[in-house]
Design an enzyme around this catalytic site. Structure first.
Site, PDB file in Angstrom:
ATOM      1  N   HIS A  23      -9.852  -5.225  11.317  1.00  0.00           N
ATOM      2  CA  HIS A  23     -10.561  -5.150  10.038  1.00  0.00           C
ATOM      3  C   HIS A  23     -11.897  -4.442  10.143  1.00  0.00           C
ATOM      4  CE1 HIS A  23      -7.733  -7.963   8.190  1.00  0.00           C
ATOM      5  NE2 HIS A  23      -8.376  -7.837   7.060  1.00  0.00           N
TER       6      HIS A  23
ATOM      7  N   GLU B   8       0.816  -1.215   0.000  1.00  0.00           N
ATOM      8  CA  GLU B   8       0.000   0.000   0.000  1.00  0.00           C
ATOM      9  C   GLU B   8       0.846   1.260   0.000  1.00  0.00           C
ATOM     10  OE1 GLU B   8      -0.848  -2.696   1.630  1.00  0.00           O
ATOM     11  OE2 GLU B   8      -2.926  -3.096   1.100  1.00  0.00           O
TER      12      GLU B   8
HETATM   13  C1  LIG Z   1      -1.927  -4.209   4.401  1.00  0.00           C
HETATM   14  C2  LIG Z   1      -2.852  -5.230   3.881  1.00  0.00           C
HETATM   15  N1  LIG Z   1      -3.273  -5.164   2.600  1.00  0.00           N
HETATM   16  C3  LIG Z   1      -4.124  -6.078   2.120  1.00  0.00           C
HETATM   17  C4  LIG Z   1      -4.587  -7.084   2.906  1.00  0.00           C
HETATM   18  C5  LIG Z   1      -5.572  -8.079   2.368  1.00  0.00           C
HETATM   19  N2  LIG Z   1      -4.964  -9.401   2.265  1.00  0.00           N
HETATM   20  C6  LIG Z   1      -5.159 -10.321   3.212  1.00  0.00           C
HETATM   21  S1  LIG Z   1      -4.334 -11.718   2.908  1.00  0.00           S
HETATM   22  C7  LIG Z   1      -3.725 -11.136   1.469  1.00  0.00           C
HETATM   23  C8  LIG Z   1      -2.833 -12.000   0.626  1.00  0.00           C
HETATM   24  C9  LIG Z   1      -1.627 -12.431   1.337  1.00  0.00           C
HETATM   25  O1  LIG Z   1      -0.890 -13.341   0.606  1.00  0.00           O
HETATM   26  P1  LIG Z   1       0.405 -14.023   1.174  1.00  0.00           P
HETATM   27  O2  LIG Z   1       1.285 -13.039   1.840  1.00  0.00           O
HETATM   28  O3  LIG Z   1       1.004 -14.796   0.064  1.00  0.00           O
HETATM   29  O4  LIG Z   1      -0.116 -15.001   2.320  1.00  0.00           O
HETATM   30  P2  LIG Z   1      -1.120 -16.240   2.191  1.00  0.00           P
HETATM   31  O5  LIG Z   1      -2.492 -15.699   2.365  1.00  0.00           O
HETATM   32  O6  LIG Z   1      -0.902 -16.868   0.885  1.00  0.00           O
HETATM   33  O7  LIG Z   1      -0.799 -17.130   3.342  1.00  0.00           O
HETATM   34  C10 LIG Z   1      -4.176  -9.842   1.247  1.00  0.00           C
HETATM   35  C11 LIG Z   1      -3.862  -9.021   0.054  1.00  0.00           C
HETATM   36  C12 LIG Z   1      -4.141  -7.120   4.247  1.00  0.00           C
HETATM   37  N3  LIG Z   1      -4.557  -8.057   5.096  1.00  0.00           N
HETATM   38  N4  LIG Z   1      -3.295  -6.189   4.704  1.00  0.00           N
END
Ligand SMILES: Cc1ncc(C[n+]2csc(CCOP(=O)(O)OP(=O)(O)O)c2C)c(N)n1
Ligand SMILES: [Mg+2]
Lengths: 376, 433
Positions: free
Chosen positions: A168, A99
């Site tokens: 959230h 972000e």
């Molecule tokens: C700062 C922020 N931006 C967006 C999100 C929304 N979000 C939650 S999980 C996720 C994907 C994360 O992917 P990864 O780091 O690969 O972890 P995984 O879910 O695959 O374990 C996103 C974009 C968030 N939680 N926090």
């Protein structure tokens, strides 16, 4: 900050003068209300937002969209559905989860006249980009003495969601509304969503556009006028959703629906409430609010956010400053509980305003029969 | 330091090599070797003209050595076995617990017993088990929103985690935290962070505190290590790089564990990152970077042993990239439409629990009955956890306003060292403040 703020409104609406603290009260009669009389079709808030984005992208090639999952995934909440196919990956950019980085990139692009619409998957994540929203976007026009304006929109769902816990689930309206240089909009209905988003994209300044996840799927009747691609609502104007004479209830976003339902209940008990949908948190339509309070002599403010230094606090201050002599009862703020959002469903329910809370507060203001107590 | 990206297998042990060979039977060799883009990530075609860079063609999947120490140690080891029977059973039990717990969560979610975003860990168990089962109680684990199984591996009882998910007063956070926010101070599980990247600096701070306690507060026995778990998508966030820098700069006792499941919700790792080999960021910041097959608990464990050992010895941080896969959608609300069925099948065939089972049998560490007995035990644990959670009371109304501050009323500490609000004169309004 005492001066009069001159505000150029976006294309599609005439320019008007917003008055600062020493506001002259104008009658609240609003041309917008006439929309509710024409023939109605239903539209969801999601479609309203999607069509607004689509039309503005189609009208202006400088408009582009960036954010997480806005492209191939069609948006985490499907607001950007179909836009990647229509406008391609150069204008609908799936970003990594950064972000701070992509918001700053959006701001830089806006310095050069592009019109980025930056989607935060939810506004909670805008916290990681707060530096760019406040320091790079909101202050540039001032710091550069008007040389560099920043036509950018930050949008996404804001406010209490369901069952997602403290990080959230919170309302950022008051946070962003505290910042000079930002315009802060919070649509409630499909008409709001469409008209305000179009206004935001056309606006020459940074706009924080606070949607609500729980409203996306809701349908609202909309008039033919709203469907028109030229449709646009003025920034800084509230809408009187329901006229009344006994008490004024201000609300924004999802709480407008609650306030309207509370008004229905109150009507059955002989209290005729006027419900103001703020639409714009900054600039705040002090004129409409004060005009209403001068008519009803009573005021309840409703918001999901924290009570302290909230939107309600600002409205109360405005009314005390401008219409003190008209008040027949203490003003009451219905707000979220002054705690981070708990996860447990029973506590969560206690932490956000309920329709009954609004009804009770309104009755207190009208009858003074129930003892005054802290809200929520 | 040598970070040879070579295929030199540091763990010159039949098992590891054997495991790789075995998986070769099922998996096209291109997936294990480095010639083709072996990294699955997305099988979706990148859109023509897409701004995203083409994924790097070179992707090797062999484990990269952490340090010379491990090689020497292993070379002189007298046994070929990576684990003892007891260790094997412990790992198996922990992985089965993780898997069964998450399956139960899915059921309970659909029955309306838990709510909001519920992110399940199925498929990634080898990472949690491989790392956390090597920690001491005093070692710290920092997790994300996908935190149930890390909590279980760290020793938080299934009852408390389940009850938290049910939003009950007996949960590990009394129902205040929820699925994405597990905390247990007793187990040194310090979150449960729902925002991308935010757990990484906090974990680095925990590691900082270990070093501070040892060096400044002279607590000589404080050799506690912190494990920071996070995903591939998170490895694009600035906080990750900021902390790699500081952790290396200050030689902090931390292991950055990237659970690269190839996807961040619907964003393929290859579309999100300019160089998909995350482990390489370690050497870039002056610390070892390791890539390990995250579907093989024994390999993960070997790498973890070395990385945790380094941290404990005060030799500084390590970055470990575990290539893994989630068997379910991002959360229970995710339609999961973007991942290729062939990709899912490929990883399903490499189920880490099945692989461990096979290893156990092949080395006669335990019989089928013994493993079945563990399965049964876990079933009972979960039934008990659900029953416990279901019967537990909801948090009382009064709880809503508690815990906002450590200080019960938020008015600070008086000159006598006690909370001002505890002074009776304070409540009477007669105290001098
Ligand atoms: C700062 C922020 N931006 C967006 C999100 C929304 N979000 C939650 S999980 C996720 C994907 C994360 O992917 P990864 O780091 O690969 O972890 P995984 O879910 O695959 O374990 C996103 C974009 C968030 N939680 N926090
Ligand atoms: Mg991932």
């Amino acid at each position: 900050m005492l001066g009069i703020i001159r505000q150029k409104l976006g294309a599609g609406s005439s320019s008007a003068t917003m008055l600062g603290q020493l506001q002259r009260i104008r009658p609240a009669a609003s041309a917008l209300r006439s929309f509710s009389s024409s023939a109605k079709e239903q539209m969801t808030v999601r479609d309203a937002l999607n069509s607004a984005l689509d039309e503005e992208m189609s009208a202006d090639p400088k408009v582009f969209l960036m954010g997480e999952e806005v492209g191939e995934y069609q948006g985490a909440y499907k607001i950007t559905k179909g836009l990647l196919d229509k406008y391609g990956p150069e204008r609908v950019l799936d970003t990594p989860i950064t972000e701070a980085g992509f918001t700053g990139i959006g701001v830089g692009a806006a310095y050069y006249g592009l019109k980025p619409v930056v989607e935060f998957m939810t506004f909670n994540f805008s916290m990681q980009a707060i530096d760019h929203i406040i320091n790079s976007a909101a202050k540039s026009n001032y710091m550069s003495a008007g040389q560099i304006n920043v036509p950018i929109v930050f949008r996404g769902p804001n406010g209490a969601a369901a069952g997602v816990g403290a990080q959230h689930s919170q309302c950022y309206a008051a946070w962003f509304a505290a910042v000079p240089g930002l315009k802060v909009l919070a649509p409630y209905s499909s008409e709001d969503a469409r008209g305000l988003l179009k206004a935001a994209i056309r606006d020459p300044d940074p706009v924080v556009f606070l949607e609500n996840e729980l409203l996306y799927g809701e349908s609202f009747p909309v008039s033919a006028e709203v469907f028109d691609s030229s449709f646009c609502l003025p920034i800084g104007k509230a809408k009187i959703e329901r006229e009344g004479k006994d008490i004024t209830i201000t609300a924004f976003s999802k709480m407008v629906g609650y306030a309207l339902q509370a008004a229905e209940i109150l009507a059955k008990e002989g209290i005729n409430a006027e419900v103001i949908n703020l639409r714009s948190i900054r600039p705040l339509d002090r004129a409409t609010i004060n005009t209403s309070v001068r008519k009803t002599n009573r005021l309840i403010t409703v918001e999901e956010g924290f009570p302290q230094h909230g939107v309600g606090a600002e409205i109360c201050a405005s009314v005390v400053e401008e219409s003190f002599g008209y008040l027949d009862a203490p003003v009451e703020r219905v707000a979220g509980a002054d705690v981070p959002m708990p996860y447990a469903a029973n506590l969560e329910r206690l932490a956000v305003p309920q329709i009954e809370d609004i009804v009770r507060a309104a009755k207190r203001a009208c009858y003074r029969s129930v003892p005054l107590a802290a809200s929520a | 330091m040598s970070f040879s990206a070579a295929t030199t297998q540091p763990l010159r042990l039949n098992t590891t090599a054997g495991a790789a060979a075995r998986s070769n039977d099922k998996v096209p060799s291109s997936l294990l070797m480095s010639k083709t883009p072996s990294f699955l990530g997305s099988t979706r075609k990148l859109r023509p003209g897409c701004v995203a860079a083409k994924p790097n063609a070179q992707r090797r999947s062999a484990v990269v050595s952490v340090s010379e120490a491990v090689k020497e140690k292993k070379a002189s080891a007298s046994t070929n076995l990576l684990i003892t029977r007891e260790e094997g059973l412990e790992l198996y039990e922990d992985m089965v617990l993780g898997r069964a717990f998450e399956d139960m969560c899915a059921q309970m979610y659909y029955r309306g017993k838990m709510f909001g975003f519920v992110h399940l860990y199925n498929g990634q168990e080898a990472v949690s088990t491989g790392f956390i089962k090597l920690t001491k109680q005093e070692d710290t684990v920092v997790s994300t929103y996908r935190d149930h199984v890390h909590s279980l591996s760290k020793g938080v009882p299934a009852r408390e985690v389940m009850s938290e998910l049910f939003g009950k007063a007996t949960g590990c956070c009394r129902g205040q935290g929820g699925s994405m926010h597990m905390f247990s101070k007793a187990h040194n599980l310090i979150g449960g962070f729902a925002f991308i990247g935010e757990g990484i600096p906090v974990a680095t701070g925990a590691a900082f505190s270990s070093k501070y306690r040892r060096e400044v507060l002279k607590q000589a026995d404080c050799d506690h290590v912190t494990l920071a778990f996070f995903g591939d998508g998170t490895a694009n966030n600035g906080q990750f790089f900021e902390c790699l820098n500081m952790a290396a700069l200050w030689k902090l006792p931390i292991v950055f564990v990237v659970e690269n499941n190839l996807w961040a919700i619907g964003m393929s790792h290859l579309r999100a990152t300019s160089d998909p080999e995350i482990w390489k960021k370690g050497p870039a910041f002056g610390m070892p970077g390791v890539h390990v097959d995250g579907m093989d608990v024994l390999k993960v464990r070997e790498v973890a042993k070395e990385a945790i050992g380094r941290a404990r010895r005060g030799e500084g941080p390590t970055l470990v990239e575990c290539e893994t896969y989630r068997f379910r959608g991002h959360s229970l609300a995710d339609p999961d439409e973007l991942r290729d069925p062939a990709e899912k099948a490929h990883y399903a065939a490499r189920d880490p629990i099945t692989a461990l089972k096979k290893y156990i049998f092949e080395h006669n560490l335990a019989s089928e009955q013994e493993l079945k007995a563990i399965d049964k035990k876990i079933d009972e644990v979960l039934e008990d956890a659900v029953e416990f959670a279901d019967e537990s009371p909801l948090p009382p109304r009064s709880q809503l306003l508690e815990n906002v501050f450590a200080d019960p009323k938020g008015f600070g500490i008086g000159p006598d060292g006690r909370y001002r609000c505890e002074d009776p004169k304070f409540t009477q309004g007669t105290a001098k403040v």
